[in-house]
Design a protein around this motif. Sequence first.
Motif, PDB file in Angstrom:
ATOM      1  N   PHE A 127      40.690  28.540  47.989  1.00 15.92           N
ATOM      2  CA  PHE A 127      41.548  28.721  46.414  1.00 15.92           C
ATOM      3  C   PHE A 127      41.336  29.553  45.585  1.00 15.92           C
ATOM      4  CE2 PHE A 127      43.298  24.148  45.851  1.00 15.92           C
ATOM      5  CZ  PHE A 127      44.445  24.265  45.970  1.00 15.92           C
ATOM      6  N   ASP A 128      41.644  30.899  45.155  1.00 15.65           N
ATOM      7  CA  ASP A 128      40.938  31.517  44.331  1.00 15.65           C
ATOM      8  C   ASP A 128      41.076  31.083  42.658  1.00 15.65           C
ATOM      9  OD1 ASP A 128      40.401  32.946  46.405  1.00 15.65           O
ATOM     10  OD2 ASP A 128      42.817  34.137  45.953  1.00 15.65           O
ATOM     11  N   TRP A 129      39.745  30.877  41.176  1.00  8.21           N
ATOM     12  CA  TRP A 129      40.261  30.602  40.366  1.00  8.21           C
ATOM     13  C   TRP A 129      40.052  31.717  39.227  1.00  8.21           C
ATOM     14  CZ3 TRP A 129      34.821  29.015  37.250  1.00  8.21           C
ATOM     15  CH2 TRP A 129      35.214  28.709  36.276  1.00  8.21           C
ATOM     16  N   GLY A 130      40.712  31.192  38.179  1.00 12.16           N
ATOM     17  CA  GLY A 130      40.769  31.918  37.184  1.00 12.16           C
ATOM     18  C   GLY A 130      40.079  31.801  36.210  1.00 12.16           C
ATOM     19  N   GLY A 131      39.086  30.962  36.064  1.00 11.31           N
ATOM     20  CA  GLY A 131      37.622  31.211  35.001  1.00 11.31           C
ATOM     21  C   GLY A 131      36.534  32.647  36.229  1.00 11.31           C
ATOM     22  N   ASP A 132      36.811  33.123  37.701  1.00 14.36           N
ATOM     23  CA  ASP A 132      36.959  34.139  37.871  1.00 14.36           C
ATOM     24  C   ASP A 132      37.183  35.577  37.918  1.00 14.36           C
ATOM     25  OD1 ASP A 132      34.937  32.601  39.208  1.00 14.36           O
ATOM     26  OD2 ASP A 132      35.464  32.414  40.822  1.00 14.36           O
ATOM     27  N   TRP A 133      37.997  35.089  37.032  1.00 13.91           N
ATOM     28  CA  TRP A 133      38.915  37.386  37.048  1.00 13.91           C
ATOM     29  C   TRP A 133      38.536  37.856  35.391  1.00 13.91           C
ATOM     30  CZ3 TRP A 133      44.153  34.311  35.974  1.00 13.91           C
ATOM     31  CH2 TRP A 133      44.624  34.168  37.650  1.00 13.91           C
ATOM     32  N   ARG A 134      37.645  39.166  35.865  1.00 10.21           N
ATOM     33  CA  ARG A 134      37.456  39.524  34.666  1.00 10.21           C
ATOM     34  C   ARG A 134      37.760  40.118  33.887  1.00 10.21           C
ATOM     35  NH1 ARG A 134      34.628  44.715  38.081  1.00 10.21           N
ATOM     36  NH2 ARG A 134      33.607  43.433  39.326  1.00 10.21           N
ATOM     37  N   ALA A 135      39.049  40.089  33.403  1.00  5.13           N
ATOM     38  CA  ALA A 135      40.199  40.285  31.656  1.00  5.13           C
ATOM     39  C   ALA A 135      40.314  39.132  31.501  1.00  5.13           C
ATOM     40  CB  ALA A 135      41.333  41.325  32.110  1.00  5.13           C
ATOM     41  N   PHE A 136      41.573  38.463  32.149  1.00  5.81           N
ATOM     42  CA  PHE A 136      41.666  37.193  31.871  1.00  5.81           C
ATOM     43  C   PHE A 136      40.832  35.385  32.157  1.00  5.81           C
ATOM     44  CE2 PHE A 136      44.943  33.539  31.027  1.00  5.81           C
ATOM     45  CZ  PHE A 136      45.097  33.677  29.461  1.00  5.81           C
ATOM     46  N   LYS A 137      39.856  35.212  31.452  1.00  5.53           N
ATOM     47  CA  LYS A 137      39.686  33.745  32.155  1.00  5.53           C
ATOM     48  C   LYS A 137      40.360  32.780  31.712  1.00  5.53           C
ATOM     49  CE  LYS A 137      35.968  35.606  32.601  1.00  5.53           C
ATOM     50  NZ  LYS A 137      35.009  35.395  34.105  1.00  5.53           N
ATOM     51  N   ASP A 138      41.298  32.251  33.325  1.00  6.52           N
ATOM     52  CA  ASP A 138      42.870  31.613  33.508  1.00  6.52           C
ATOM     53  C   ASP A 138      41.321  29.968  33.872  1.00  6.52           C
ATOM     54  OD1 ASP A 138      44.248  29.404  33.194  1.00  6.52           O
ATOM     55  OD2 ASP A 138      45.610  31.043  33.769  1.00  6.52           O
ATOM     56  N   TYR A 139      40.870  29.420  32.880  1.00  9.75           N
ATOM     57  CA  TYR A 139      39.987  28.181  33.509  1.00  9.75           C
ATOM     58  C   TYR A 139      40.919  27.050  34.383  1.00  9.75           C
ATOM     59  CZ  TYR A 139      36.075  30.688  30.911  1.00  9.75           C
ATOM     60  OH  TYR A 139      35.649  32.126  30.649  1.00  9.75           O
ATOM     61  N   PRO A 140      42.407  27.007  33.899  1.00 12.25           N
ATOM     62  CA  PRO A 140      42.781  26.002  34.341  1.00 12.25           C
ATOM     63  C   PRO A 140      42.717  25.941  36.213  1.00 12.25           C
ATOM     64  CG  PRO A 140      43.204  26.045  32.305  1.00 12.25           C
ATOM     65  CD  PRO A 140      42.721  26.905  32.427  1.00 12.25           C
ATOM     66  N   HIS A 141      43.614  27.618  36.078  1.00 13.20           N
ATOM     67  CA  HIS A 141      44.119  28.495  37.742  1.00 13.20           C
ATOM     68  C   HIS A 141      43.390  28.517  38.692  1.00 13.20           C
ATOM     69  CE1 HIS A 141      47.794  30.450  38.395  1.00 13.20           C
ATOM     70  NE2 HIS A 141      46.984  31.479  39.293  1.00 13.20           N
ATOM     71  N   LEU A 142      44.703  28.072  39.541  1.00 13.87           N
ATOM     72  CA  LEU A 142      43.711  27.558  40.984  1.00 13.87           C
ATOM     73  C   LEU A 142      44.559  28.433  41.624  1.00 13.87           C
ATOM     74  CD1 LEU A 142      41.719  24.505  41.509  1.00 13.87           C
ATOM     75  CD2 LEU A 142      40.843  27.121  41.647  1.00 13.87           C
ATOM     76  N   GLU A 143      45.108  29.282  42.531  1.00 13.32           N
ATOM     77  CA  GLU A 143      45.604  29.840  43.276  1.00 13.32           C
ATOM     78  C   GLU A 143      45.326  30.193  45.169  1.00 13.32           C
ATOM     79  OE1 GLU A 143      46.498  33.483  40.937  1.00 13.32           O
ATOM     80  OE2 GLU A 143      45.395  35.041  42.182  1.00 13.32           O
ATOM     81  N   MET A 144      46.177  29.528  45.983  1.00 12.26           N
ATOM     82  CA  MET A 144      46.376  31.092  46.923  1.00 12.26           C
ATOM     83  C   MET A 144      47.166  31.695  47.351  1.00 12.26           C
ATOM     84  SD  MET A 144      45.508  27.501  49.584  1.00 12.26           S
ATOM     85  CE  MET A 144      43.724  26.067  48.817  1.00 12.26           C
ATOM     86  N   THR A 145      46.754  32.978  47.530  1.00 14.91           N
ATOM     87  CA  THR A 145      47.780  33.909  47.527  1.00 14.91           C
ATOM     88  C   THR A 145      48.255  34.706  49.254  1.00 14.91           C
ATOM     89  OG1 THR A 145      46.393  35.791  47.419  1.00 14.91           O
ATOM     90  CG2 THR A 145      46.745  34.593  45.607  1.00 14.91           C
ATOM     91  N   GLY A 146      47.485  34.114  49.905  1.00 13.15           N
ATOM     92  CA  GLY A 146      47.265  34.531  51.490  1.00 13.15           C
ATOM     93  C   GLY A 146      47.358  36.125  51.655  1.00 13.15           C
ATOM     94  N   GLY A 147      46.847  36.545  50.017  1.00  9.81           N
ATOM     95  CA  GLY A 147      46.686  38.024  50.535  1.00  9.81           C
ATOM     96  C   GLY A 147      47.663  38.901  49.679  1.00  9.81           C
ATOM     97  N   LEU A 148      48.988  38.233  49.710  1.00  5.97           N
ATOM     98  CA  LEU A 148      50.381  38.942  49.070  1.00  5.97           C
ATOM     99  C   LEU A 148      50.110  38.970  47.793  1.00  5.97           C
ATOM    100  CD1 LEU A 148      52.744  37.490  51.125  1.00  5.97           C
ATOM    101  CD2 LEU A 148      51.930  39.074  52.078  1.00  5.97           C
ATOM    102  N   THR A 149      50.965  40.033  47.438  1.00  8.23           N
ATOM    103  CA  THR A 149      51.102  40.930  46.467  1.00  8.23           C
ATOM    104  C   THR A 149      52.375  40.196  45.303  1.00  8.23           C
ATOM    105  OG1 THR A 149      52.716  42.031  46.525  1.00  8.23           O
ATOM    106  CG2 THR A 149      50.385  42.512  46.192  1.00  8.23           C
ATOM    107  N   TYR A 150      52.966  40.263  43.739  1.00  7.56           N
ATOM    108  CA  TYR A 150      54.479  39.345  43.467  1.00  7.56           C
ATOM    109  C   TYR A 150      54.932  40.049  44.637  1.00  7.56           C
ATOM    110  CZ  TYR A 150      51.082  37.864  40.321  1.00  7.56           C
ATOM    111  OH  TYR A 150      50.131  37.202  39.150  1.00  7.56           O
ATOM    112  N   THR A 151      55.115  41.659  44.797  1.00 11.03           N
ATOM    113  CA  THR A 151      56.207  42.150  45.138  1.00 11.03           C
ATOM    114  C   THR A 151      56.886  41.908  46.329  1.00 11.03           C
ATOM    115  OG1 THR A 151      55.338  44.080  44.145  1.00 11.03           O
ATOM    116  CG2 THR A 151      57.054  44.458  46.168  1.00 11.03           C
TER     117      THR A 151
END
Length: 302
Positions: A127-151
Amino acid sequence: MKVELRTLVERSVKKMGKGVDAVVKASALEMIERAYTEGIAVQISAGYRSLEEQAALYGQGRVYSYNGKNYSDPGKPVVTDAKPGQSYHNFGLAIDFFLVSDDGRKAIWTVDSRWKHVAAIGKKLGFDWGGDWRAFKDYPHLEMTGGLTYTQLQAGKKPQLTNLFKTTKASKGDGQIMSIQKTVNSRYKTNLAVDGFFGPKTRTALLKGIQTELNRQYNHRLAVDGKWGPKTKAAMIILKIGAAGPITWILQAALYMKGFDPGPLDARFGSKTEAALSKFQKASNLSADKLAGQETWNQLLA
């Protein structure tokens, strides 16, 4: 009484929803189990989120409409900047988690060393953790993107995700519950998914089994709808030590799935089933009379 791992898993499976990616789901359950073995109780609070649900969330604190429907709720604080299709939750690739008190009754949202340790477990699982984000810290958030964008995801591209661990009991489900689900499917034609988790559909299937047996054995005319209504409650028989038969088996199955081991699921109300029933009644603040009556069934399956 300490919350059971099975309870944390069941709650989390329900919250993640059907649309969550299989690898994301398995990794989330593995994270829960690993944290549990280290004395930290964790639950998932969110998984898959539909575009309409995302619109409602985005509408909090704003004037907003989506697909011709009004989702405005300007009186509330803003909770997200992600519009529909701009959250990995919308593609089943993200989860949110929180900690739980030892008894399982209280949610804990304090981001302390224990919280960060759970996030670290999640990161080891891919998982990537939202707590590591620079701008907006989303501490409960974990995600797996597979390197894909929303688009790319919106265009229909699918991520290639891989488990980074050996499947464990929690991630693949409880074998005894799988056996129960297979038996219910065979006896009552319920078409349950045999996943090893005690969720609402398995509970409904057990109720359908009870209604079927009450109609078959006691000539009731109950609707076999899996709903704990007044007619089903009134028709329930009282089970005690020495009872035997399909309804006794359902009692044993329900006790097991609530975390109280009745011994072999042999459709015989013996001493082990009685002991499990008594423990369940005490834990549920019921009279520990060792009789499976209306209120006990209500706590087990309503």
